[in-house]
Design a protein around this motif. Structure first.
Motif, PDB file in Angstrom:
ATOM      1  N   TYR A 182     -10.185   4.598  -3.534  1.00  0.00           N
ATOM      2  CA  TYR A 182     -11.791   4.175  -3.222  1.00  0.00           C
ATOM      3  C   TYR A 182     -11.964   3.035  -2.392  1.00  0.00           C
ATOM      4  O   TYR A 182     -12.792   3.135  -1.469  1.00  0.00           O
ATOM      5  N   ALA A 183     -11.033   2.056  -2.632  1.00  0.00           N
ATOM      6  CA  ALA A 183     -11.230   0.617  -2.038  1.00  0.00           C
ATOM      7  C   ALA A 183     -11.274   1.135  -0.280  1.00  0.00           C
ATOM      8  O   ALA A 183     -10.221   1.827   0.097  1.00  0.00           O
ATOM      9  N   GLY A 184     -12.143   0.553   0.237  1.00  0.00           N
ATOM     10  CA  GLY A 184     -12.097   0.869   2.038  1.00  0.00           C
ATOM     11  C   GLY A 184     -12.644   2.416   2.370  1.00  0.00           C
ATOM     12  O   GLY A 184     -12.835   2.282   3.355  1.00  0.00           O
ATOM     13  N   GLY A 185     -12.691   3.039   1.543  1.00  0.00           N
ATOM     14  CA  GLY A 185     -13.399   4.345   1.769  1.00  0.00           C
ATOM     15  C   GLY A 185     -12.335   5.354   2.012  1.00  0.00           C
ATOM     16  O   GLY A 185     -12.423   6.413   1.380  1.00  0.00           O
TER      17      GLY A 185
ATOM     18  N   GLN B 279       0.941  -1.157  -0.165  1.00  0.00           N
ATOM     19  CA  GLN B 279       0.138   0.003   0.083  1.00  0.00           C
ATOM     20  C   GLN B 279       0.796   1.321   0.194  1.00  0.00           C
ATOM     21  O   GLN B 279       0.510   2.215  -0.682  1.00  0.00           O
TER      22      GLN B 279
ATOM     23  N   VAL C 243      -6.535  -5.565   0.003  1.00  0.00           N
ATOM     24  CA  VAL C 243      -7.336  -6.506   0.210  1.00  0.00           C
ATOM     25  C   VAL C 243      -8.284  -6.695  -1.093  1.00  0.00           C
ATOM     26  O   VAL C 243      -8.498  -7.867  -1.347  1.00  0.00           O
ATOM     27  N   ALA C 244      -8.646  -5.810  -1.669  1.00  0.00           N
ATOM     28  CA  ALA C 244      -9.420  -5.816  -2.974  1.00  0.00           C
ATOM     29  C   ALA C 244      -9.052  -6.612  -3.857  1.00  0.00           C
ATOM     30  O   ALA C 244      -9.408  -7.569  -4.495  1.00  0.00           O
TER      31      ALA C 244
ATOM     32  N   GLY D 227      -8.265   4.790  -0.166  1.00  0.00           N
ATOM     33  CA  GLY D 227      -7.974   3.447  -0.706  1.00  0.00           C
ATOM     34  C   GLY D 227      -7.207   2.625   0.159  1.00  0.00           C
ATOM     35  O   GLY D 227      -6.342   1.510  -0.682  1.00  0.00           O
ATOM     36  N   TRP D 228      -7.390   2.400   1.440  1.00  0.00           N
ATOM     37  CA  TRP D 228      -6.270   1.655   2.267  1.00  0.00           C
ATOM     38  C   TRP D 228      -6.457   0.332   1.993  1.00  0.00           C
ATOM     39  O   TRP D 228      -5.790  -0.483   2.267  1.00  0.00           O
ATOM     40  N   ALA D 229      -7.971  -0.123   1.462  1.00  0.00           N
ATOM     41  CA  ALA D 229      -8.041  -1.436   1.293  1.00  0.00           C
ATOM     42  C   ALA D 229      -7.821  -2.147  -0.233  1.00  0.00           C
ATOM     43  O   ALA D 229      -8.251  -3.063  -0.420  1.00  0.00           O
ATOM     44  N   GLN D 230      -7.187  -1.223  -0.827  1.00  0.00           N
ATOM     45  CA  GLN D 230      -6.786  -1.793  -2.147  1.00  0.00           C
ATOM     46  C   GLN D 230      -6.297  -3.115  -2.450  1.00  0.00           C
ATOM     47  O   GLN D 230      -6.803  -3.787  -3.079  1.00  0.00           O
TER      48      GLN D 230
END
Lengths: 324, 272
Positions: free
Chosen positions: A48-51, A31, A59-60, A54-57
């Motif tokens: 976008y990912a995670g809100g 990340q 994971v996505a 994009g912290w959850a990019q």
């Protein structure tokens, strides 16, 4: 650890802790790479990912990889092809288990942990070789051969650089080396540190040493034929490799847990220094172009090996002149 | 490793580190609306009432993406015993935006200002056939057409203003007869704006007939015209109280801001 646990429970807990670190730290580095690289190029990176930014990019990305079809080429050597990602990944897990964050915070205490780490890291390349050979694809094979050649060239200066540190500390244990470190080493071991960083980059096949992957030339090297989860494992191996090399550099050359404040926050210092090294690794990737294959070999044999030998000589003189 | 490699590498590191600390250039488009430049070409809007089905746009269109159907209707004579007139009625006006290349030639070609650029651009479709906008949809874009941007300083006067500033045919002979100083180019077509308030023709004067109540007049008059040339007004007032205005007794001119004052004699303008 004053708390006394049943031996089996302690083993399970330590293994779990190492596994969690193994799954979390590479994602953190990944990340960071997304974001640092984006901002160095004037972009924002994932948003976008995670809100939140994009912290959850990653994971996505992981979820996406799981959903993809796991393809094995018809002409591939199926067994070897399927095994290769794990051969590439597991060594870094083992290496992470023995790298101490502080004398107390360590997955497994091993006497000659330096030797173990270096040996195990060298195994990882076999996964790349297996992948390249088993894919039945000329680009894969080319990439694997380049990777092997690169490893052969850069393992030597790396081992010499580590040997210098071990010589200075008088021990082969990572905990021992970390304890023996003092700020003068920053100067004394500087050539060795440079050699180690450069050859670590080359071992990880990170830019500017990503000739084995060289997507503009040989598609994606040994990983060309991989899809889905197995491809994700190769990527995870790359980022786990960055974590291992960064922490190793922090412990060997930057004093690991040495730092201000209470001794028990030492592991934070190690993580912080390792993270800084990881950022430097990312920085170099963003800034520098890829080296040609012959330049790669030249750099290793003409510059790094002599530099490492020179460092070894300096260390030997230092150890004799200023005995501890 | 030749000379200059190391400094180059360091420079590269410096460049990336510097851009790390600077603002990014990413346009966060769906979240943040883009700041479009004036005269952005988003979609073509149609004022149906202005269209005479002359087909000029359809013929000029390089892509042939404008479809026009019309028929003729007979209008009854307006006066008894007059001739019935024919008129084109627009049945269909459609632009296929899957073919359109946004050259804007149709808008340039339209002699009746029926076509306009609108900056709206978010009309993508999942089916390409939906990009054929019929006249109701083209007409709906009219609400998004911005007012024409103000002219640049130093640009030529708009054609209608130049035409309106031309003295009527009767006044044209007045200049030579008066035998005064040469006209200062006032009102001539092609005269550029912004060459000082003193050189402007006093063509827009809706406010007051006499100089005595000039201040009150400028208060109630068109605010756009009043502050533009106070210096010119004062100069005129100092010499004489605007005979032209008093003579015509301009009730007809009042309220029409582009109306030219017919009796502004050239020698007066020269003195300005």
């Amino acid at each position: 650890m004053n708390l006394v646990l049943a031996p089996w429970l302690e083993v399970v807990l330590r293994a779990l802790a190492v596994l969690v670190a193994f799954l979390v730290l590479p994602l953190l580095v990944g990340q960071t790479e997304h974001k640092v690289m984006a901002h160095m190029q004037g972009r924002l990176g994932p948003m976008y990912a995670g809100g939140f930014h994009g912290w959850a990019q990653l994971v996505a990305d992981g979820v996406k990889f799981v959903q993809k079809e796991d393809i094995t080429p018809a002409r591939a050597d199926r067994q070897v092809f399927r095994l290769a990602p794990f051969v590439a990944l597991i060594p870094y897990l083992v290496a992470l288990a023995v790298i101490p964050l502080s004398p107390k915070v360590v997955g497994a205490t091993v006497d000659a942990s330096v030797v173990l780490v270096l040996a195990v890291i060298g195994v990882g390349i076999i996964g790349t070789l297996m992948a390249g050979w088993a894919s039945a694809n000329k680009y894969s094979l080319l990439g694997a051969m380049r990777a092997a050649a690169q490893l052969v060239s850069y393992e030597l200066p790396m081992v010499l650089a580590v040997a210098s540190v071990a010589l200075a500390a008088g021990t082969l244990s990572l905990v021992g080396i970390g304890n023996a470190w003092n700020p003068w080493w920053l100067l004394w071991q500087l050539p060795g540190a440079v050699v180690f960083l450069v050859s670590a980059l080359a071992e990880l096949q990170r830019p500017p040493f990503d000739m084995p992957l060289a997507d503009s030339e040989i598609v994606f090297g040994a990983f060309t034929e991989y899809t889905g989860l197995r491809f994700a494992f190769f990527l995870l191996a790359e980022y786990a490799g960055i974590v291992v090399m960064s922490l190793l550099f922090a412990v060997l050359f930057l004093g690991g847990w040495h730092g201000p404040f209470e001794p028990w926050v030492g592991w934070v210092w190690t993580l912080l220094k390792g993270f800084l090294v990881a950022v430097v690794v990312i920085w170099l990737r963003v800034s520098w172009p890829r080296m040609r294959e012959d330049q790669l070999q030249r750099l290793a044999w003409v510059w790094l090996v002599p530099m490492a030998l020179f460092q070894l000589a300096i260390t030997a003189v230092g150890v004799v002149v200023f005995p501890r | 490793m030749g000379d200059g490699i190391l400094p180059g590498l360091v420079k590269g590191l410096g460049t990336t580190a510097r851009s790390l600390t600077r603002r990014t250039h990413t346009a966060e488009y769906p979240d943040v609306a883009p700041a479009l430049p004036p005269r952005s070409r988003g979609v073509i809007a149609l004022t149906e009432e202005n269209c005479t089905s002359c087909m000029l746009c359809a013929r000029e269109c390089p892509d042939w993406c404008i479809y026009i159907d019309s028929h003729k209707e007979e209008l009854p004579p307006t006066t008894p015993g007059g001739r019935a007139r024919q008129r084109n009625v627009l049945d269909r006006f459609a632009i296929d935006f899957s073919l359109c290349m946004y050259c804007g030639i149709c808008i340039e070609a339209c002699p009746f200002d029926a076509l306009h650029w609108s900056p709206e651009f978010e009309y993508a479709e999942t089916d390409i056939r939906d990009l054929l906008h019929e006249k109701d949809r083209l007409g709906a874009w009219m609400a998004t057409v911005p007012p024409p941007p103000a002219l640049d300083p130093g640009s030529v006067d708009p054609a209608e203003v130049t035409a309106a500033a031309k003295p009527p045919r009767g006044a044209a002979g007045a200049g030579p007869r008066a035998g005064s100083a040469p006209r200062a180019g006032a009102g001539a077509p092609g005269r550029t704006r912004g060459d000082g308030p003193a050189a402007r023709p006093t063509r827009v004067r809706p406010e007051s007939p006499a100089g005595s109540d000039r201040a009150a007049g400028s208060l109630q008059g068109a605010s756009a015209a009043a502050p533009e040339r106070p210096a010119a007004d004062r100069a005129v007032d100092a010499t004489k109280p605007m005979p032209a205005l008093g003579d015509t007794g301009s009730p007809a001119a009042e309220g029409d801001s582009t109306q030219v004052l017919p009796e502004v004699t050239p020698d007066e303008e020269g003195r300005e």
